[in-house]
Design a protein around this motif. Structure first.
Motif, short mmCIF file in Angstrom:
data_model
loop_
_atom_site.label_atom_id
_atom_site.label_comp_id
_atom_site.label_asym_id
_atom_site.label_seq_id
_atom_site.Cartn_x
_atom_site.Cartn_y
_atom_site.Cartn_z
N ALA A 2 -76.25 -56.73 35.74
CA ALA A 2 -75.67 -55.83 36.72
C ALA A 2 -75.66 -56.50 38.09
O ALA A 2 -76.62 -57.16 38.49
N GLY A 3 -74.56 -56.30 38.79
CA GLY A 3 -74.48 -56.80 40.15
C GLY A 3 -75.09 -55.80 41.10
O GLY A 3 -75.82 -54.88 40.71
N VAL A 4 -74.74 -55.93 42.37
CA VAL A 4 -75.22 -55.02 43.40
C VAL A 4 -74.47 -53.69 43.26
O VAL A 4 -73.24 -53.68 43.17
N THR A 5 -75.21 -52.60 43.25
CA THR A 5 -74.57 -51.29 43.17
C THR A 5 -74.91 -50.48 44.41
O THR A 5 -76.01 -50.61 44.98
N GLN A 6 -73.98 -49.63 44.81
CA GLN A 6 -74.15 -48.78 45.99
C GLN A 6 -73.69 -47.36 45.66
O GLN A 6 -72.75 -47.16 44.89
N CYS A 23 -78.70 -48.51 47.79
CA CYS A 23 -78.30 -49.82 47.28
C CYS A 23 -79.32 -50.30 46.26
O CYS A 23 -80.54 -50.23 46.49
N SER A 24 -78.83 -50.80 45.13
CA SER A 24 -79.69 -51.46 44.15
C SER A 24 -79.28 -52.92 44.07
O SER A 24 -78.10 -53.22 43.84
N PRO A 25 -80.22 -53.83 44.25
CA PRO A 25 -79.85 -55.25 44.30
C PRO A 25 -79.54 -55.81 42.92
O PRO A 25 -79.84 -55.22 41.90
N LYS A 26 -78.94 -56.97 42.94
CA LYS A 26 -78.67 -57.73 41.73
C LYS A 26 -80.01 -58.07 41.06
O LYS A 26 -81.01 -58.32 41.74
N SER A 27 -80.01 -58.06 39.73
CA SER A 27 -81.22 -58.35 38.99
C SER A 27 -81.82 -59.69 39.42
O SER A 27 -81.10 -60.70 39.51
N GLY A 28 -83.12 -59.69 39.72
CA GLY A 28 -83.81 -60.91 40.11
C GLY A 28 -83.86 -61.14 41.61
O GLY A 28 -84.58 -62.04 42.07
N HIS A 29 -83.13 -60.36 42.38
CA HIS A 29 -83.14 -60.52 43.83
C HIS A 29 -84.20 -59.63 44.46
O HIS A 29 -84.50 -58.55 43.96
N ASP A 30 -84.75 -60.10 45.61
CA ASP A 30 -85.83 -59.38 46.25
C ASP A 30 -85.52 -58.98 47.69
O ASP A 30 -86.36 -58.35 48.35
N THR A 31 -84.36 -59.34 48.17
CA THR A 31 -84.01 -59.12 49.57
C THR A 31 -82.70 -58.35 49.66
O THR A 31 -81.75 -58.65 48.92
N VAL A 32 -82.68 -57.38 50.57
CA VAL A 32 -81.47 -56.58 50.77
C VAL A 32 -81.08 -56.63 52.24
O VAL A 32 -81.91 -56.42 53.12
#
Lengths: 114, 115
Positions: A2-6, A23-32
């Motif tokens: 899944a990519g970034v969802t808003q 906002c939900s970040p891309k899997s594995g990402h920790d910064t928004v």
């Protein structure tokens, strides 16, 4: 993956109201990071969250605030809405660390203030 | 503070012809440079980035960009344009050192590929 969802996709508010965007970040990402894109302009940086703390802020008033949750998702809150807050609000996720890391953007939330 | 200039608001090109979208930047020290594309009512989609090394960077969908340090430019190019390439293109910069972690974007260039 899944990519970034808003959410939501679109929102209509009146002046003086408050709004929360998610906002939900891309899997594995920790910064928004959050950006505001007014009609006909490039995105403008609002702020960035990492480890549930605001790490950097652009030139936006305190009416704009945010939060990051333990699962790395994030919220953008805008109080006392003005007509000029009408814009596309973009969330971008990335890995913290080097500035070479790519930011990946969500589809955005279109906010209209009447 | 860093900045990006995209001198052309609109670029028109015929399908099959090469295209160039121009970008110049200003930043303290060395830059990281990015190109994104935005389709109507959509978010930004990453195309390519320059970090270091080869000045010619290849990205998605046949796009490439050439980094020129002396001219502080990072022009986006494609050898043969498609109608489906019609969209809004943004160049962005971030310094390699310092506390600025945000992307600074240009104002965008609307590319129209004519059939």
């Amino acid at each position: 993956d899944a990519g970034v969802t808003q959410s939501p996709t679109h929102l209509i508010k009146t002046r003086g109201q408050q709004v929360t965007l998610r906002c939900s970040p891309k899997s594995g990402h920790d910064t928004v990071s959050w950006y505001q894109q007014a009609l006909g302009q490039g995105p403008q940086f609002i702020f960035q969250y990492y480890e549930e703390e605001e790490r950097q802020r652009g030139n936006f008033p305190d009416r704009f605030s945010g939060h990051q949750f333990p699962n790395y998702s994030s919220e953008l809150n805008v109080n006392a809405l003005l007509l000029g807050d009408s814009a596309l609000y973009l969330c971008a996720s990335s890995l913290y660390g080097t500035s070479a890391n790519t930011q990946y953007f969500g589809p955005g939330t279109r906010l209209t203030v009447l | 503070a860093q900045s990006v200039a995209q001198p052309e608001d609109q670029v028109n090109v015929a399908e099959g012809n090469p295209l160039t979208v121009k970008c110049t930047y200003s930043v303290s020290g060395n830059p990281y440079l990015f190109w994104y594309v935005q389709y109507p009512n959509r978010g930004l989609q990453f195309l390519l980035k320059y970090i270091t090394g080869d000045n010619l960077v290849k990205g998605s969908y046949g796009f490439e960009a050439e980094f020129n340090k002396s001219q502080t430019s990072f022009h986006l190019k494609k050898p043969s344009a498609l109608v489906s390439d019609s969209a809004l293109y943004f160049c962005a910069v971030r310094p390699t050192f310092g506390s600025a972690r945000q992307l600074t974007f240009g104002s965008g260039t609307q590319l129209t590929v004519l059939p």
